[in-house]
Write a protein that holds these residues in place. Structure first.
Motif, PDB file in Angstrom:
ATOM      1  N   ILE A 159       0.841  -1.206   0.000  1.00 35.17           N
ATOM      2  CA  ILE A 159       0.000   0.000   0.000  1.00 35.17           C
ATOM      3  C   ILE A 159       0.872   1.249   0.000  1.00 35.17           C
ATOM      4  CG2 ILE A 159      -1.651   1.322   1.374  1.00 35.17           C
ATOM      5  CD1 ILE A 159      -2.851  -1.358   2.266  1.00 35.17           C
ATOM      6  N   THR A 160       1.932   1.232   0.805  1.00 35.05           N
ATOM      7  CA  THR A 160       2.849   2.375   0.851  1.00 35.05           C
ATOM      8  C   THR A 160       3.615   2.525  -0.455  1.00 35.05           C
ATOM      9  OG1 THR A 160       3.108   2.119   3.246  1.00 35.05           O
ATOM     10  CG2 THR A 160       4.803   3.380   2.085  1.00 35.05           C
ATOM     11  N   HIS A 161       4.044   1.408  -1.016  1.00 34.76           N
ATOM     12  CA  HIS A 161       4.821   1.443  -2.257  1.00 34.76           C
ATOM     13  C   HIS A 161       4.023   2.064  -3.400  1.00 34.76           C
ATOM     14  CE1 HIS A 161       7.400   0.036  -5.550  1.00 34.76           C
ATOM     15  NE2 HIS A 161       6.304  -0.418  -6.126  1.00 34.76           N
ATOM     16  N   PHE A 162       2.767   1.657  -3.555  1.00 31.70           N
ATOM     17  CA  PHE A 162       1.953   2.167  -4.659  1.00 31.70           C
ATOM     18  C   PHE A 162       1.520   3.610  -4.422  1.00 31.70           C
ATOM     19  CE2 PHE A 162       0.852  -2.502  -5.092  1.00 31.70           C
ATOM     20  CZ  PHE A 162       1.675  -2.692  -6.196  1.00 31.70           C
ATOM     21  N   ASN A 163       1.363   4.000  -3.163  1.00 33.93           N
ATOM     22  CA  ASN A 163       1.024   5.384  -2.793  1.00 33.93           C
ATOM     23  C   ASN A 163      -0.246   5.877  -3.480  1.00 33.93           C
ATOM     24  OD1 ASN A 163       1.441   7.745  -1.312  1.00 33.93           O
ATOM     25  ND2 ASN A 163       2.485   8.744  -3.025  1.00 33.93           N
ATOM     26  N   LEU A 164      -1.224   4.996  -3.621  1.00 33.06           N
ATOM     27  CA  LEU A 164      -2.530   5.400  -4.134  1.00 33.06           C
ATOM     28  C   LEU A 164      -3.513   5.558  -2.984  1.00 33.06           C
ATOM     29  CD1 LEU A 164      -4.773   5.911  -6.138  1.00 33.06           C
ATOM     30  CD2 LEU A 164      -4.823   3.451  -6.656  1.00 33.06           C
ATOM     31  N   LEU A 165      -3.752   4.506  -2.234  1.00 35.63           N
ATOM     32  CA  LEU A 165      -4.714   4.571  -1.133  1.00 35.63           C
ATOM     33  C   LEU A 165      -4.301   5.528  -0.015  1.00 35.63           C
ATOM     34  CD1 LEU A 165      -5.800   0.827  -0.881  1.00 35.63           C
ATOM     35  CD2 LEU A 165      -7.013   2.741  -1.933  1.00 35.63           C
ATOM     36  N   PRO A 166      -3.007   5.699   0.290  1.00 38.03           N
ATOM     37  CA  PRO A 166      -2.658   6.699   1.309  1.00 38.03           C
ATOM     38  C   PRO A 166      -3.087   8.112   0.938  1.00 38.03           C
ATOM     39  CG  PRO A 166      -0.838   5.171   1.031  1.00 38.03           C
ATOM     40  CD  PRO A 166      -1.837   4.868  -0.071  1.00 38.03           C
ATOM     41  N   ARG A 167      -3.322   8.367  -0.352  1.00 41.40           N
ATOM     42  CA  ARG A 167      -3.757   9.699  -0.789  1.00 41.40           C
ATOM     43  C   ARG A 167      -5.266   9.802  -0.938  1.00 41.40           C
ATOM     44  NH1 ARG A 167      -1.228  11.026  -6.157  1.00 41.40           N
ATOM     45  NH2 ARG A 167      -1.047   8.781  -6.500  1.00 41.40           N
ATOM     46  N   PHE A 168      -5.962   8.674  -0.748  1.00 37.56           N
ATOM     47  CA  PHE A 168      -7.418   8.661  -0.909  1.00 37.56           C
ATOM     48  C   PHE A 168      -8.069   9.127   0.389  1.00 37.56           C
ATOM     49  CE2 PHE A 168     -11.508   6.308  -0.735  1.00 37.56           C
ATOM     50  CZ  PHE A 168     -12.132   6.937  -1.811  1.00 37.56           C
ATOM     51  N   ALA A 169      -9.053  10.042   0.285  1.00 40.24           N
ATOM     52  CA  ALA A 169      -9.615  10.668   1.487  1.00 40.24           C
ATOM     53  C   ALA A 169     -11.100  10.391   1.687  1.00 40.24           C
ATOM     54  CB  ALA A 169      -9.383  12.179   1.432  1.00 40.24           C
ATOM     55  N   GLU A 170     -11.738   9.640   0.784  1.00 39.87           N
ATOM     56  CA  GLU A 170     -13.177   9.427   0.912  1.00 39.87           C
ATOM     57  C   GLU A 170     -13.463   8.056   1.548  1.00 39.87           C
ATOM     58  OE1 GLU A 170     -15.216  11.849   0.405  1.00 39.87           O
ATOM     59  OE2 GLU A 170     -13.633  13.165  -0.331  1.00 39.87           O
ATOM     60  N   ARG A 171     -14.435   7.291   1.043  1.00 35.29           N
ATOM     61  CA  ARG A 171     -14.811   6.023   1.667  1.00 35.29           C
ATOM     62  C   ARG A 171     -14.249   4.838   0.890  1.00 35.29           C
ATOM     63  NH1 ARG A 171     -17.907   4.716   5.640  1.00 35.29           N
ATOM     64  NH2 ARG A 171     -18.816   6.800   5.709  1.00 35.29           N
ATOM     65  N   LEU A 172     -13.530   3.984   1.616  1.00 31.41           N
ATOM     66  CA  LEU A 172     -12.914   2.796   1.034  1.00 31.41           C
ATOM     67  C   LEU A 172     -13.679   1.552   1.479  1.00 31.41           C
ATOM     68  CD1 LEU A 172     -10.481   1.634  -0.581  1.00 31.41           C
ATOM     69  CD2 LEU A 172      -9.310   1.387   1.624  1.00 31.41           C
ATOM     70  N   ILE A 173     -14.142   0.766   0.510  1.00 27.24           N
ATOM     71  CA  ILE A 173     -14.841  -0.487   0.793  1.00 27.24           C
ATOM     72  C   ILE A 173     -13.837  -1.621   0.648  1.00 27.24           C
ATOM     73  CG2 ILE A 173     -16.812  -1.948   0.217  1.00 27.24           C
ATOM     74  CD1 ILE A 173     -17.574   0.871   1.113  1.00 27.24           C
ATOM     75  N   HIS A 174     -13.734  -2.479   1.672  1.00 22.94           N
ATOM     76  CA  HIS A 174     -12.737  -3.545   1.637  1.00 22.94           C
ATOM     77  C   HIS A 174     -13.200  -4.745   2.455  1.00 22.94           C
ATOM     78  CE1 HIS A 174     -11.493  -2.264   5.689  1.00 22.94           C
ATOM     79  NE2 HIS A 174     -11.513  -1.027   5.224  1.00 22.94           N
ATOM     80  N   ASP A 175     -12.315  -5.747   2.554  1.00 26.05           N
ATOM     81  CA  ASP A 175     -12.672  -7.029   3.160  1.00 26.05           C
ATOM     82  C   ASP A 175     -12.247  -7.151   4.615  1.00 26.05           C
ATOM     83  OD1 ASP A 175      -9.968  -7.110   2.851  1.00 26.05           O
ATOM     84  OD2 ASP A 175      -9.904  -8.929   1.648  1.00 26.05           O
ATOM     85  N   CYS A 176     -11.988  -6.040   5.285  1.00 29.60           N
ATOM     86  CA  CYS A 176     -11.623  -6.045   6.701  1.00 29.60           C
ATOM     87  C   CYS A 176     -10.158  -6.427   6.926  1.00 29.60           C
ATOM     88  CB  CYS A 176     -12.545  -6.971   7.511  1.00 29.60           C
ATOM     89  SG  CYS A 176     -12.736  -6.487   9.248  1.00 29.60           S
ATOM     90  N   TRP A 177      -9.360  -6.467   5.876  1.00 27.47           N
ATOM     91  CA  TRP A 177      -7.925  -6.723   6.002  1.00 27.47           C
ATOM     92  C   TRP A 177      -7.309  -5.586   6.802  1.00 27.47           C
ATOM     93  CZ3 TRP A 177      -4.344 -10.051   6.293  1.00 27.47           C
ATOM     94  CH2 TRP A 177      -3.042  -9.854   5.840  1.00 27.47           C
ATOM     95  N   SER A 178      -6.634  -5.904   7.902  1.00 24.04           N
ATOM     96  CA  SER A 178      -6.230  -4.904   8.895  1.00 24.04           C
ATOM     97  C   SER A 178      -5.389  -3.747   8.342  1.00 24.04           C
ATOM     98  CB  SER A 178      -5.494  -5.586  10.052  1.00 24.04           C
ATOM     99  OG  SER A 178      -4.350  -6.283   9.600  1.00 24.04           O
ATOM    100  N   PRO A 179      -4.475  -3.948   7.358  1.00 21.74           N
ATOM    101  CA  PRO A 179      -3.707  -2.793   6.873  1.00 21.74           C
ATOM    102  C   PRO A 179      -4.575  -1.664   6.307  1.00 21.74           C
ATOM    103  CG  PRO A 179      -2.625  -4.815   6.212  1.00 21.74           C
ATOM    104  CD  PRO A 179      -3.955  -5.211   6.786  1.00 21.74           C
ATOM    105  N   TYR A 180      -5.765  -2.005   5.789  1.00 24.31           N
ATOM    106  CA  TYR A 180      -6.624  -0.956   5.251  1.00 24.31           C
ATOM    107  C   TYR A 180      -7.071   0.010   6.351  1.00 24.31           C
ATOM    108  CZ  TYR A 180      -7.069  -3.642   0.899  1.00 24.31           C
ATOM    109  OH  TYR A 180      -6.818  -4.302  -0.283  1.00 24.31           O
ATOM    110  N   PHE A 181      -7.281  -0.512   7.564  1.00 26.92           N
ATOM    111  CA  PHE A 181      -7.778   0.338   8.647  1.00 26.92           C
ATOM    112  C   PHE A 181      -6.742   1.355   9.124  1.00 26.92           C
ATOM    113  CE2 PHE A 181     -10.865  -3.192   9.239  1.00 26.92           C
ATOM    114  CZ  PHE A 181     -12.016  -2.433   9.150  1.00 26.92           C
ATOM    115  N   LYS A 182      -5.494   1.198   8.708  1.00 27.66           N
ATOM    116  CA  LYS A 182      -4.459   2.163   9.066  1.00 27.66           C
ATOM    117  C   LYS A 182      -4.501   3.404   8.173  1.00 27.66           C
ATOM    118  CE  LYS A 182      -1.413  -1.451  10.868  1.00 27.66           C
ATOM    119  NZ  LYS A 182      -0.086  -2.121  10.770  1.00 27.66           N
ATOM    120  N   LEU A 183      -5.304   3.341   7.109  1.00 26.87           N
ATOM    121  CA  LEU A 183      -5.443   4.489   6.217  1.00 26.87           C
ATOM    122  C   LEU A 183      -6.366   5.531   6.836  1.00 26.87           C
ATOM    123  CD1 LEU A 183      -5.849   2.444   2.926  1.00 26.87           C
ATOM    124  CD2 LEU A 183      -3.820   3.701   3.639  1.00 26.87           C
ATOM    125  N   GLY A 184      -6.156   6.778   6.495  1.00 25.69           N
ATOM    126  CA  GLY A 184      -6.904   7.856   7.120  1.00 25.69           C
ATOM    127  C   GLY A 184      -8.254   8.154   6.513  1.00 25.69           C
TER     128      GLY A 184
END
Length: 213
Positions: A97-122
């Motif tokens: 996630i850090t390498h691609f640097n796409l989701l760290p810049r996303f500020a709206e609502r992210l739908i995902h499968d509850c994988w814990s690294p996603y919850f570290k995003l703001g």
């Protein structure tokens, strides 16, 4: 390039097909060079996809394993109804996630499968209903917990009601929403009651208490 990238045809077969159909055998190096050239030419398009995703109010993310050069890699996908971005990385979680640097810049609502690294995003978060239903089915069928079946019925009922209203050009009322929220919270409390945190036995240990499946 289409045969190689989309249809996943081996280089040797692409070369043979070119010779059989057009009388012009193509070397494997030429095919690989064409793929690399197309990859470079698509960089501007990828930038547009990224910018479109970053402007979207809701985005979906997922990851799945694949084999590349005999090793396990991870295909990361970020999508909207109109745009899909792909990235391949050796890791599944935060490093990718850090390498691609796409989701760290996303500020709206992210739908995902509850994988814990996603919850570290703001950003804001929402859980994928397909994954939720699969987990609830497991809890109901394997662990025989009735609240999980009640939650499946509630979520499915809400979905059908919204689809019916949309088809009729109607709007779900605040009263209907409030009723759903109340029913949802009731079922959640039943789920908590059926799965209490384990009481510590013996001397206090570090870390979180053990949880049930």
């Amino acid at each position: 390039v289409y045969e190689r990238g989309q249809q996943l045809m081996p280089l040797e077969r692409i070369s043979q097909m070119s010779a059989d159909m057009f009388g012009a055998p193509m070397s494997e190096a030429t095919i690989e060079a064409a793929c690399a050239h197309t990859y470079d030419r698509l960089s501007a398009f990828e930038d547009q996809v990224v910018e479109s995703i970053l402007r979207s109010p809701v985005v979906h993310a997922d990851e799945t394993g694949l084999r590349a050069e005999g090793k396990l890699q991870w295909l990361h996908v970020v999508s909207t109804p109109l745009w899909t971005w792909y990235g391949v990385h050796a890791k599944r979680g935060g490093d990718a996630i850090t390498h691609f640097n796409l989701l760290p810049r996303f500020a709206e609502r992210l739908i995902h499968d509850c994988w814990s690294p996603y919850f570290k995003l703001g950003c804001s978060h929402g859980l994928c209903n397909a994954h939720l239903l699969r987990e609830l089915k497991y809890v109901h069928e394997v662990h025989l917990q009735e609240w999980a079946k009640q939650m499946v019925d509630l979520l499915a009922g809400m979905y059908r009601a919204v689809e019916a209203a949309r088809a009729d050009g109607a709007v779900i009322t605040a009263i209907e929403c409030a009723s759903w929220v109340e029913a949802y919270r009731t079922v959640v409390q039943e789920g908590f009651a059926a799965n209490p945190l384990s009481s510590p036995v013996g001397p206090k240990r570090r870390g979180r208490p053990k949880r049930t499946k």
